[in-house]
Design a protein around this motif. Structure first.
Motif, PDB file in Angstrom:
ATOM      1  N   ASN A 150      -1.417 -15.586   3.200  1.00 28.57           N
ATOM      2  CA  ASN A 150      -1.166 -14.602   3.546  1.00 28.57           C
ATOM      3  C   ASN A 150      -0.669 -15.254   5.204  1.00 28.57           C
ATOM      4  OD1 ASN A 150      -1.898 -11.798   2.801  1.00 28.57           O
ATOM      5  ND2 ASN A 150      -3.611 -13.080   2.841  1.00 28.57           N
ATOM      6  N   SER A 204       2.644 -11.126   5.827  1.00 28.88           N
ATOM      7  CA  SER A 204       3.243 -11.246   5.242  1.00 28.88           C
ATOM      8  C   SER A 204       2.395 -11.857   3.378  1.00 28.88           C
ATOM      9  CB  SER A 204       4.622 -11.546   4.497  1.00 28.88           C
ATOM     10  OG  SER A 204       5.697 -11.556   5.255  1.00 28.88           O
ATOM     11  N   SER A 243       0.682  -9.457  -6.537  1.00 24.49           N
ATOM     12  CA  SER A 243       1.060  -9.007  -5.387  1.00 24.49           C
ATOM     13  C   SER A 243       1.639  -8.984  -4.336  1.00 24.49           C
ATOM     14  CB  SER A 243       0.012  -7.660  -4.849  1.00 24.49           C
ATOM     15  OG  SER A 243      -0.165  -6.798  -6.022  1.00 24.49           O
ATOM     16  N   ASN A 301       3.855  -8.508   0.103  1.00 19.68           N
ATOM     17  CA  ASN A 301       3.637  -7.266   1.178  1.00 19.68           C
ATOM     18  C   ASN A 301       4.214  -7.746   1.967  1.00 19.68           C
ATOM     19  OD1 ASN A 301       0.253  -8.460   0.842  1.00 19.68           O
ATOM     20  ND2 ASN A 301       0.986  -7.728   3.061  1.00 19.68           N
ATOM     21  N   ASP A 355       3.685  -1.406   6.466  1.00 28.64           N
ATOM     22  CA  ASP A 355       3.476  -2.447   5.131  1.00 28.64           C
ATOM     23  C   ASP A 355       4.048  -2.086   3.869  1.00 28.64           C
ATOM     24  OD1 ASP A 355       1.779  -4.680   3.903  1.00 28.64           O
ATOM     25  OD2 ASP A 355       0.727  -3.725   2.183  1.00 28.64           O
ATOM     26  N   ARG A 414       5.248  -2.874   0.186  1.00 30.06           N
ATOM     27  CA  ARG A 414       4.243  -3.943  -1.376  1.00 30.06           C
ATOM     28  C   ARG A 414       5.090  -3.719  -2.245  1.00 30.06           C
ATOM     29  NH1 ARG A 414      -0.837  -5.808  -0.960  1.00 30.06           N
ATOM     30  NH2 ARG A 414      -2.237  -5.862  -2.813  1.00 30.06           N
ATOM     31  N   ASP A 416       3.653  -4.294  -6.806  1.00 28.08           N
ATOM     32  CA  ASP A 416       3.109  -4.595  -7.494  1.00 28.08           C
ATOM     33  C   ASP A 416       2.789  -4.620  -9.027  1.00 28.08           C
ATOM     34  OD1 ASP A 416       0.209  -4.339  -5.546  1.00 28.08           O
ATOM     35  OD2 ASP A 416       1.453  -2.862  -5.169  1.00 28.08           O
ATOM     36  N   THR A 421       6.625   0.225  -6.893  1.00 31.50           N
ATOM     37  CA  THR A 421       6.379   0.110  -4.970  1.00 31.50           C
ATOM     38  C   THR A 421       5.970   0.887  -4.092  1.00 31.50           C
ATOM     39  OG1 THR A 421       9.147  -0.521  -6.289  1.00 31.50           O
ATOM     40  CG2 THR A 421       8.988  -0.486  -3.970  1.00 31.50           C
TER      41      THR A 421
END
Length: 424
Positions: free
Chosen positions: A176, A198, A219, A221, A237, A239, A241, A254
């Motif tokens: 992160n 992020s 994932s 983000n 956020d 994101r 996945d 999404t």
């Protein structure tokens, strides 16, 4: 450094008066506006004080004590360039006494030092990796009964379609990044810090024998966050996945996930939402594609430094291409955490979810309804010293009970797992 700043802020008005009072007589209404700005800042309204002082200086540009207080206000808002500019203007004025210039120069030097240190801390990183082992007594969420009725006829399941028990291993990791933007923004009465956060994470849950149920998730983000110096924070956020099941790519989700939290003493209130698009990759699943819309609220109460209670409710609607794949969900939870020992905690949680599907379930010819209750109990410990410094261990047990008006969807499930996590 902080002590010097305190001396500057407390003495700035007195020193500036020495430089200006002999030459300029301040009208009563201007003095009142100046005092109002100082009072606003003292009450925490930093940007209100900045607006008042800028307004005052537009009509009284040579009121240098107001400009010095404006510099202090910009400093408190972490807008160091504006603070330096205003302080430098007074420093450059030939009418400013040398003794005052010395103090202003100290303030400017301090600003430069703080701004430089602030720039070096603008980027921050954290990462973790985790390994786990566990046991699942119903890998495929198979029904507890081997038989079920369809329109009065009894059918029997193939043994492979019933409950399957298996051991599993997990591995996960994340990286992160947070970028703290310069200065602050004017939202409300107090300065607000803006971040851009992020991350990327990987997760794999591999079953020993039931490989078709092995799950892989990647994932990504990113998005902004706002942190007020008073009592609130917010984020948005974005994101993506990507999910694999067994050997096949299953889906890509999404989503946009906004949230805002208010803090009031020992209480926290959070409002959260979600928009999600589900894109399935297998032809047999494409009728499940659609958008999700969620709204939820959470409440946290910190009874003391060692234990807290949290509860929340949410509701969402899941669209799909066929009506029997669409559903509405209402759910809630209650959880508690207790810091039972130094660097360790135990926690418990109860989740309840009620799902109502649109249309009629094929073959059964009824509208499907389900109620799931899930109980979770866990404990964790983080090592702060010794050979295991930076590592954490955890244990977790969960029990799920899913009730449905369609027999084939009724099941219960028990999962226990242990994990070892390293944080960097």
């Amino acid at each position: 450094m902080n002590k010097l700043c305190f001396k500057w802020m407390s003495a700035s008005a007195l020193l500036a008066v020495t430089a200006t009072s002999a030459a300029i007589e301040v009208p009563a209404e201007v003095e009142a506006q100046y005092q109002s700005a100082i009072e606003s800042r003292a009450n925490g309204d930093i940007y209100g004080a900045i607006d008042q002082l800028n307004s005052l200086l537009s009509s009284s540009p040579y009121m240098h004590r107001a400009r010095l207080e404006l510099a202090v206000s910009y400093y408190r808002a972490a807008r160091y360039e504006e603070a330096r500019k205003n302080a430098q203007e007074v420093l450059s004025n030939p009418d400013t006494p040398d003794s005052v210039k010395e103090t202003i120069q100290m303030f400017i030097d301090q600003l430069d030092s703080i701004a430089e240190a602030d720039d070096t801390r603008r980027h921050s990183w954290d990462a973790s990796i985790s390994f786990g082992l566990g046991h699942d007594d119903n890998v495929n969420a198979g029904p507890g009964s081997e038989s079920f009725d369809i329109n009065g006829l009894t059918f029997f399941l193939d043994p492979e379609d019933g409950e399957q028990t298996d051991a599993f291993g997990t591995i996960s990791g994340s990286v992160n990044h947070s970028y703290r933007m310069p200065g602050s923004v004017n939202i409300g009465s107090r300065p607000v810090q803006m971040l851009w956060q992020s991350g990327v994470s990987l997760y794999r849950k591999e079953y020993q024998d039931e490989h078709p149920y092995t799950v892989d998730v990647i994932s990504l983000n990113t998005g902004p966050a706002l942190i007020s110096r008073t009592n609130w924070r917010a984020s948005l956020d974005f994101r993506v996945d990507s999910v694999r099941l067994g050997d096949d790519e299953l889906s890509v989700y999404t989503s946009a996930n906004p949230s805002v939290t208010w803090v009031d003493g020992k209480n926290e209130y959070t409002l959260r939402g979600q928009w999600m698009d589900r894109d399935y990759k297998q032809a047999s699943d494409t009728n499940r594609e659609g958008e999700r819309y969620l709204l939820g609220v959470d409440y946290t109460h910190n009874f003391s430094a060692v234990w807290a209670l949290k509860a929340g409710v949410s509701s969402y609607k899941q669209d799909a291409k066929v009506d029997y794949r669409e559903f509405d969900v209402a759910e809630g939870y209650l959880s508690a955490i207790w810091l039972a020992w130094t660097d360790g905690a135990v926690y418990a949680r109860v989740n309840y979810r009620e799902t109502e599907y649109d249309g009629l379930e094929p073959a059964f010819n009824v509208g499907r309804e389900e109620d799931e209750t899930k109980y979770i109990l866990g404990a964790s410990h983080n090592f702060k010293a010794g050979a295991m410094q930076g590592w954490g261990v955890g244990a977790r047990f969960s029990y799920s009970d899913n009730q449905s008006n369609v027999d084939i969807y009724e099941y219960d499930r028990k999962v226990i797992n242990f994990d070892l996590t390293k944080r960097f």
